[in-house]
Design a protein around this motif. Structure first.
Motif, PDB file in Angstrom:
ATOM      1  N   ALA A   6      15.636   5.377  -4.948  1.00  0.00           N
ATOM      2  CA  ALA A   6      14.983   4.447  -4.011  1.00  0.00           C
ATOM      3  C   ALA A   6      14.223   5.134  -2.883  1.00  0.00           C
ATOM      4  O   ALA A   6      14.259   4.699  -1.740  1.00  0.00           O
ATOM      5  N   TYR A   7      13.510   6.225  -3.179  1.00  0.00           N
ATOM      6  CA  TYR A   7      12.687   6.891  -2.166  1.00  0.00           C
ATOM      7  C   TYR A   7      11.539   5.975  -1.803  1.00  0.00           C
ATOM      8  O   TYR A   7      11.018   5.236  -2.649  1.00  0.00           O
ATOM      9  N   CYS A   8      11.111   6.041  -0.549  1.00  0.00           N
ATOM     10  CA  CYS A   8      10.052   5.125  -0.088  1.00  0.00           C
ATOM     11  C   CYS A   8       8.701   5.828  -0.001  1.00  0.00           C
ATOM     12  O   CYS A   8       8.598   6.977   0.435  1.00  0.00           O
ATOM     13  N   ILE A   9       7.653   5.109  -0.414  1.00  0.00           N
ATOM     14  CA  ILE A   9       6.297   5.665  -0.371  1.00  0.00           C
ATOM     15  C   ILE A   9       5.359   4.661   0.311  1.00  0.00           C
ATOM     16  O   ILE A   9       4.140   4.802   0.286  1.00  0.00           O
ATOM     17  N   CYS A  10       5.927   3.640   0.974  1.00  0.00           N
ATOM     18  CA  CYS A  10       5.125   2.573   1.596  1.00  0.00           C
ATOM     19  C   CYS A  10       4.188   3.120   2.685  1.00  0.00           C
ATOM     20  O   CYS A  10       4.504   4.104   3.349  1.00  0.00           O
ATOM     21  N   ALA A  11       3.068   2.413   2.862  1.00  0.00           N
ATOM     22  CA  ALA A  11       2.031   2.868   3.784  1.00  0.00           C
ATOM     23  C   ALA A  11       2.484   2.880   5.245  1.00  0.00           C
ATOM     24  O   ALA A  11       1.852   3.533   6.078  1.00  0.00           O
ATOM     25  N   THR A  12       3.573   2.185   5.564  1.00  0.00           N
ATOM     26  CA  THR A  12       4.009   2.084   6.965  1.00  0.00           C
ATOM     27  C   THR A  12       4.252   3.451   7.608  1.00  0.00           C
ATOM     28  O   THR A  12       4.101   3.607   8.812  1.00  0.00           O
ATOM     29  N   SER A  13       4.623   4.439   6.794  1.00  0.00           N
ATOM     30  CA  SER A  13       4.960   5.749   7.368  1.00  0.00           C
ATOM     31  C   SER A  13       3.755   6.677   7.448  1.00  0.00           C
ATOM     32  O   SER A  13       3.883   7.841   7.806  1.00  0.00           O
ATOM     33  N   SER A  68       3.394  10.649   8.757  1.00  0.00           N
ATOM     34  CA  SER A  68       3.124  11.693   7.768  1.00  0.00           C
ATOM     35  C   SER A  68       1.879  12.489   8.152  1.00  0.00           C
ATOM     36  O   SER A  68       1.835  13.700   8.000  1.00  0.00           O
ATOM     37  N   LEU A  69       0.858  11.773   8.683  1.00  0.00           N
ATOM     38  CA  LEU A  69      -0.374  12.459   9.096  1.00  0.00           C
ATOM     39  C   LEU A  69      -0.094  13.455  10.207  1.00  0.00           C
ATOM     40  O   LEU A  69      -0.643  14.554  10.224  1.00  0.00           O
ATOM     41  N   CYS A  94      14.016   2.337   0.119  1.00  0.00           N
ATOM     42  CA  CYS A  94      13.193   1.139   0.111  1.00  0.00           C
ATOM     43  C   CYS A  94      13.393   0.400  -1.210  1.00  0.00           C
ATOM     44  O   CYS A  94      13.265   0.980  -2.283  1.00  0.00           O
ATOM     45  N   ALA A  95      13.710  -0.901  -1.099  1.00  0.00           N
ATOM     46  CA  ALA A  95      13.979  -1.693  -2.302  1.00  0.00           C
ATOM     47  C   ALA A  95      12.698  -1.908  -3.108  1.00  0.00           C
ATOM     48  O   ALA A  95      12.703  -1.888  -4.333  1.00  0.00           O
ATOM     49  N   GLY A 152       0.831  -1.209   0.000  1.00  0.00           N
ATOM     50  CA  GLY A 152       0.000   0.000   0.000  1.00  0.00           C
ATOM     51  C   GLY A 152       0.859   1.250   0.000  1.00  0.00           C
ATOM     52  O   GLY A 152       2.075   1.182   0.235  1.00  0.00           O
ATOM     53  N   ILE A 153       0.218   2.380  -0.269  1.00  0.00           N
ATOM     54  CA  ILE A 153       0.959   3.635  -0.393  1.00  0.00           C
ATOM     55  C   ILE A 153       0.605   4.560   0.765  1.00  0.00           C
ATOM     56  O   ILE A 153      -0.530   4.569   1.228  1.00  0.00           O
ATOM     57  N   ASP A 154       1.575   5.328   1.201  1.00  0.00           N
ATOM     58  CA  ASP A 154       1.327   6.404   2.165  1.00  0.00           C
ATOM     59  C   ASP A 154       0.612   7.520   1.399  1.00  0.00           C
ATOM     60  O   ASP A 154       1.203   8.179   0.543  1.00  0.00           O
ATOM     61  N   LEU A 155      -0.692   7.701   1.686  1.00  0.00           N
ATOM     62  CA  LEU A 155      -1.498   8.632   0.891  1.00  0.00           C
ATOM     63  C   LEU A 155      -1.003  10.076   1.002  1.00  0.00           C
ATOM     64  O   LEU A 155      -1.140  10.863   0.068  1.00  0.00           O
ATOM     65  N   VAL A 156      -0.430  10.412   2.161  1.00  0.00           N
ATOM     66  CA  VAL A 156       0.074  11.781   2.335  1.00  0.00           C
ATOM     67  C   VAL A 156       1.245  12.027   1.385  1.00  0.00           C
ATOM     68  O   VAL A 156       1.299  13.050   0.690  1.00  0.00           O
TER      69      VAL A 156
END
Lengths: 310, 403
Positions: B355-362, B366-367, B341-342, B317-321
């Motif tokens: 390799a910038y990360c956009i994963c939902a974990t963050s 971000s919120l 992020c690989a 999933g993606i970090d929507l922010v």
């Protein structure tokens, strides 16, 4: 990929393909051994006997772009593939077989053309050669397009055909499969091709028609259809599905004028529920229904005034 | 305008002016909208010069049943709560003309670049006023998208249009009761160029198939499964705006499917990109949702409803922010987050080196870094884009969150 096939029927002896062909397509998709090849002029030599410098330059670049080679003479050891000449007699000559060309006619032809006729090399006028070249370019374009088109979901094509294939279908990653635990329905599945627009996201200037579509020309300005073009498109007859006749149609204009549709829409009682709802609430707009004075509308929403009006 | 009128005459297959009723009452102007529903023209009253209206001519292949539903909704609910008002309707053989308000509006393309978060919240509030009113009256719109919600920026007026795909919803109704309503919808689906297959089968067939499946939970489709019928539900709507429960063909379709479409609209606005999703089929649509919201929630919904969903490889999933911040400016906007992020290096185009990360974990972090208004907007968005329809907010709940 294009299927590579060997056909006995279409295979011709090498000699016959050397003579002037009466076929409209100069560049055949099959080579002398009957193989289907990728379209190009690779490995083919051309002799250009053209006086007009501009035409000569244009044809030279186009032939070379498609992989062909330009040679200067009609040589017996290494025969060229085709001779192109802008001699005024070519239009007439290219319709004739070499045997039919009489010596007096032969005498008025340029030397290169005479050599070509003697050595049974193809000869074409500039006009017909340009036409063939255009066709070839078009075919190459279609061929390339066919090779890069993403394949359609198998689930849907299977379902329409409704004939089970023999043997299980194995899915390779990346794929998606949705099955119901009861086992009553066929699973929904798709194996995604590298071209499928769901594997990568595109940000900034790389983003195309959607988040998952690539913009192939990031620096080109967006072209928009003019309002006139939009109107024209809107008014063109389209294909679709007629819910009244339960039938697919190709051309809306034809279908709505057809006897079947006219009969179906005149069924008694079909429109009774719609007719109850038509009418006019404006004084200055007439209506075939009796004029309405009161609007059947519930009052604006409030929790206390809730009613099921429908 | 004159040229356009001339052009339209040249190419027209069926002009409204061929109708005597239209000819008698109106002067027909240009086409202002068209789609599978038909065409919309500007018209001027003959008896009251200067008075403009919008006239919708429905496509002549529409079944009277759907026309009836559309007219009934316009007549009973139109004119209030941001729902388009109807002034007259006329039938001439199989041709239906509906006269509605002439509503000057801004195209989304023109306003999306400079729209502020406050304005987005206002837009959504007005959309939910209309939706809440429809849902309260037992109607599901089914085709919520920016093209069907007109917005005039200057006068702050809004209008929800196109009820051609709408359906009635009864709270207690189950799929069995609804089936009479649902089955012709496959015809409707055909109109929207969707595949439609008959699913006539007996209970005996189900028993026969159940025991023979050899592919359950495996990455293959066995012969027995290939021979089974397709599941068919009402899929009417625009592909990129379809809720997961429709894509998974679940029996229970409730008004919250409109809330999902509204959520997709809001995500588009917040990202300043429309449309965000353009899938070619349902599988691709599910995969795209999985890419953005994570495959886990979709798999959980499938399990809850008696299905088994397998998306390989799994999507985090993606970090929507981050998506919101980087969609228009491009990749460099992600550099400030300084996390490598690989997975994302492959997932985002042109990100192999950076390799910038956009994963939902963050997403939680971000919120926290957002301004109040933006955080509020994201909160609303999350409630609308709940994959499970049972935990998704109803239009009433979203409206109270927005007010």
């Amino acid at each position: 990929m294009l299927p590579v096939e060997r056909t006995k029927v279409r295979r011709r002896p090498v000699q016959s393909s050397v003579g002037p062909s009466t076929s409209s397509s100069l560049f055949n998709r099959r080579d002398s051994t009957g193989h289907v090849t990728l379209l190009s002029l690779h490995g083919k030599d051309f002799v250009l006997d053209i006086e007009n410098g501009r035409v000569l330059l244009q044809l030279t670049t186009e032939i070379e772009k498609l992989g062909g080679r330009i040679v200067n003479e009609v040589n017996e050891e290494k025969k060229p593939w085709c001779l192109v000449s802008d001699s005024p007699h070519m239009a007439k000559i290219e319709q004739l077989k070499p045997e039919k060309i009489t010596p007096p006619l032969l005498r008025i032809l340029p030397m290169l053309v005479r050599d070509a006729i003697r050595l049974r090399v193809r000869y074409r006028s500039t006009e017909s050669f340009t036409r063939s070249l255009e066709n070839l370019k078009k075919n190459i374009k279609t061929q390339k397009k066919a090779m890069t088109t993403p394949t359609k979901a198998k689930a849907e094509s299977n379902a329409v055909a409704s004939t089970p294939k023999s043997g299980p279908i194995n899915l390779q990653q990346p794929y998606l499969k949705l099955e119901d635990n009861r086992g009553a329905f066929t699973p929904l599945y798709k194996q995604f091709t590298p071209q499928a627009n769901c594997q990568k996201i595109y940000l900034g200037k790389h983003m195309g028609r959607s988040l998952f579509h690539k913009n192939h020309h990031p620096d080109a300005p967006r072209t928009e259809k003019s309002p006139i073009e939009k109107t024209r498109l809107a008014l063109q007859p389209k294909g679709g599905f007629c819910e009244i006749c339960c039938k697919k149609f190709e051309n809306s204009k034809e279908h709505f004028a057809s006897r079947e549709h006219t009969l179906n829409v005149n069924q008694p009682g079909l429109w009774s529920s719609v007719d109850k709802l038509t009418g006019s609430w404006l004084d200055y707009v007439s209506s075939s229904n009796p004029p309405r004075t009161r609007r059947h509308r519930p009052s604006p929403p409030s929790p206390s005034d809730y009613r099921h009006s429908l | 305008m004159l040229v356009q009128a001339l052009e339209s005459r040249l190419y027209a297959d069926e002009e409204p002016s061929t109708s005597t009723w239209v000819q008698e009452n109106f002067v027909v102007g240009e086409v202002i909208g068209h789609g599978t529903f038909g065409r919309v023209y500007t018209v001027e009253c003959r008896r009251k010069p200067g008075q403009l209206y919008a006239m919708k001519e429905l496509v002549r292949s529409s079944h009277p049943k759907y026309i009836e539903m559309e007219l009934r909704i316009l007549q009973n609910l139109g004119g209030t709560c941001n729902i388009m008002q109807m002034h007259a309707a006329e039938r001439e053989k199989d041709r239906i003309f509906v006269i509605m308000d002439h509503f000057p509006h801004d195209s989304l393309k023109d306003i999306i670049d400079g729209i502020s978060t406050d304005e987005i919240l206002d837009y959504m509030k007005n959309l939910f006023i209309a939706l809440q009113y429809l849902h309260k009256n037992g109607i599901i719109h089914r085709d919520i998208k920016p093209a069907n919600f007109l917005y005039h920026r200057k006068s702050k007026r809004f209008a929800l249009i196109d009820f051609g795909l709408s359906q009635e919803y009864k709270e207690l109704s189950h799929c069995k009761e609804n089936s009479a309503f649902l089955s012709p919808s496959s015809r409707r689906a055909a109109l929207k160029r969707l595949p439609q297959i008959n699913d006539d089968y007996s209970a005996g067939d189900v028993k026969r198939w159940r025991g023979r499946c050899q592919c359950f939970g495996k990455p293959s489709i066995c012969d027995a499964c290939q021979a089974k019928p397709n599941k068919n539900v009402n899929k009417a709507g625009t592909p990129g705006f379809r809720a997961p429960e429709i894509l998974m063909r679940l029996d229970r379709q409730t008004p919250v499917l409109d809330v999902w479409s509204a959520g997709i609209t809001m995500l588009s606005l917040l990202c300043r990109k429309h449309p965000l999703f353009r899938p070619v089929d349902d599988c691709e649509a599910l995969k795209q949702i999985a890419q953005v919201l994570g495959s886990k929630t979709l798999e959980e919904l499938a399990t809850d409803e008696g299905f088994h969903l397998d998306i390989k490889p799994a999507c985090p999933g993606i970090d929507l922010v981050k998506l919101m911040k980087s969609l228009r400016p491009g990749l460099q906007a992600l550099s400030q987050f300084n996390k490598l992020c690989a997975n994302c290096s492959k997932f985002i185009y042109d990100n192999a080196k950076t390799a910038y990360c956009i994963c939902a974990t963050s997403q939680e972090d971000s919120l926290n870094g957002l301004q109040n208004t933006e955080r509020h907007a994201l909160e609303v968005l999350r409630r609308c884009l709940m994959v499970n329809p049972n935990s998704r907010y109803t239009s009433q709940m979203v409206l109270s969150l927005l007010s």
